[in-house]
Enzyme design. Structure first.
Site, PDB file in Angstrom:
ATOM      1  N   CYS A   7       0.853  -1.200   0.000  1.00  0.00           N
ATOM      2  CA  CYS A   7       0.000   0.000   0.000  1.00  0.00           C
ATOM      3  C   CYS A   7       0.885   1.245   0.000  1.00  0.00           C
ATOM      4  CB  CYS A   7      -0.937   0.010   1.208  1.00  0.00           C
ATOM      5  SG  CYS A   7      -2.380  -1.059   1.021  1.00  0.00           S
ATOM      6  N   ASP A  30      10.564  -6.367  -8.949  1.00  0.00           N
ATOM      7  CA  ASP A  30      10.881  -6.976  -7.656  1.00  0.00           C
ATOM      8  C   ASP A  30      12.283  -6.551  -7.236  1.00  0.00           C
ATOM      9  OD1 ASP A  30       9.681  -9.749  -6.062  1.00  0.00           O
ATOM     10  OD2 ASP A  30      11.743  -9.107  -5.650  1.00  0.00           O
ATOM     11  N   HIS A 100      -0.402 -10.162  -4.394  1.00  0.00           N
ATOM     12  CA  HIS A 100       0.445  -9.763  -5.514  1.00  0.00           C
ATOM     13  C   HIS A 100       0.758 -10.974  -6.371  1.00  0.00           C
ATOM     14  CE1 HIS A 100       2.992 -10.887  -2.114  1.00  0.00           C
ATOM     15  NE2 HIS A 100       3.864 -11.332  -3.005  1.00  0.00           N
TER      16      HIS A 100
HETATM   17  P1  5GP Z   1       6.113 -13.145  -1.752  1.00  0.00           P
HETATM   18  O1  5GP Z   1       7.279 -13.833  -1.103  1.00  0.00           O
HETATM   19  O2  5GP Z   1       5.201 -12.530  -0.710  1.00  0.00           O
HETATM   20  O3  5GP Z   1       5.382 -13.959  -2.759  1.00  0.00           O
HETATM   21  O4  5GP Z   1       6.733 -11.953  -2.599  1.00  0.00           O
HETATM   22  C1  5GP Z   1       7.123 -10.751  -2.064  1.00  0.00           C
HETATM   23  C2  5GP Z   1       8.110 -10.151  -3.019  1.00  0.00           C
HETATM   24  O5  5GP Z   1       8.255  -8.785  -2.713  1.00  0.00           O
HETATM   25  C3  5GP Z   1       9.509 -10.768  -2.942  1.00  0.00           C
HETATM   26  O6  5GP Z   1       9.854 -11.324  -4.196  1.00  0.00           O
HETATM   27  C4  5GP Z   1      10.407  -9.599  -2.548  1.00  0.00           C
HETATM   28  O7  5GP Z   1      11.658  -9.628  -3.200  1.00  0.00           O
HETATM   29  C5  5GP Z   1       9.592  -8.401  -2.941  1.00  0.00           C
HETATM   30  N1  5GP Z   1       9.815  -7.230  -2.135  1.00  0.00           N
HETATM   31  C6  5GP Z   1       9.859  -7.165  -0.767  1.00  0.00           C
HETATM   32  N2  5GP Z   1      10.050  -5.908  -0.362  1.00  0.00           N
HETATM   33  C7  5GP Z   1      10.128  -5.154  -1.493  1.00  0.00           C
HETATM   34  C8  5GP Z   1      10.326  -3.748  -1.723  1.00  0.00           C
HETATM   35  O8  5GP Z   1      10.460  -2.944  -0.795  1.00  0.00           O
HETATM   36  N3  5GP Z   1      10.380  -3.328  -3.018  1.00  0.00           N
HETATM   37  C9  5GP Z   1      10.231  -4.194  -4.067  1.00  0.00           C
HETATM   38  N4  5GP Z   1      10.295  -3.690  -5.290  1.00  0.00           N
HETATM   39  N5  5GP Z   1      10.027  -5.517  -3.884  1.00  0.00           N
HETATM   40  C10 5GP Z   1       9.984  -5.984  -2.620  1.00  0.00           C
HETATM   41 ZN    ZN Z   2      -1.772  -3.241   1.316  1.00  0.00          ZN
END
Ligand code: 5GP
Ligand code: ZN
Length: 114
Positions: A7, A30, A100
């Site tokens: 958010c 990412d 996401h």
């Molecule tokens: P999940 O593990 O929840 O499926 O994916 C979360 C993703 O968010 C991860 O691939 C991680 O690298 C990415 N991520 C986490 N924090 C940030 C951030 O501050 N900026 C960006 N661009 N990506 C992020």
């Molecule tokens: Zn949110």
């Protein structure tokens, strides 16, 4: 929603490398890419995970995949192929609790799903 990383990114309070946006989604690179193209497609509305995509909210899933097709074109992976995944909950290794979708491409991805 306060205290939600995505958010805050959508609101521009935390910087991100924007790739695409429309009425329904915001997409950005990412921070820890797992492929040459690794874009996060995030619904603007705060929903926790894929389980929230029911009833009228199911429309958001369609909007995400519509955006995915456009982003794949834009990123040059539409012809070579790509993967769109969403991690849900503990066993799915979801680390950010705002729904996401990962769009991955730009290399031959593994057949393994884990
Ligand atoms: P999940 O593990 O929840 O499926 O994916 C979360 C993703 O968010 C991860 O691939 C991680 O690298 C990415 N991520 C986490 N924090 C940030 C951030 O501050 N900026 C960006 N661009 N990506 C992020
Ligand atoms: Zn949110």
């Amino acid at each position: 929603m306060e205290d939600c990383l995505f958010c805050s990114i959508i609101a521009g309070k935390i910087p991100s490398a924007k790739v695409y946006e429309d009425e329904y989604v915001y997409a950005f690179r990412d921070i820890n890419p797992q492929a040459p193209v690794h874009v996060l497609i995030v619904p603007r509305e705060h929903l926790q995970d894929a389980k929230a995509l029911k009833g009228e909210k199911a429309l958001i899933a369609a909007k995400v995949f519509e955006a995915a097709g456009r982003i794949a074109e834009q990123e040059g992976v539409s012809e070579t192929g790509f993967r769109v995944i969403t991690n849900c909950g503990h066993d799915g290794c979801q680390s950010v609790q705002h729904l996401h979708f990962h769009l991955l491409g730009g290399k031959q991805l593994s057949e393994k799903m884990d």
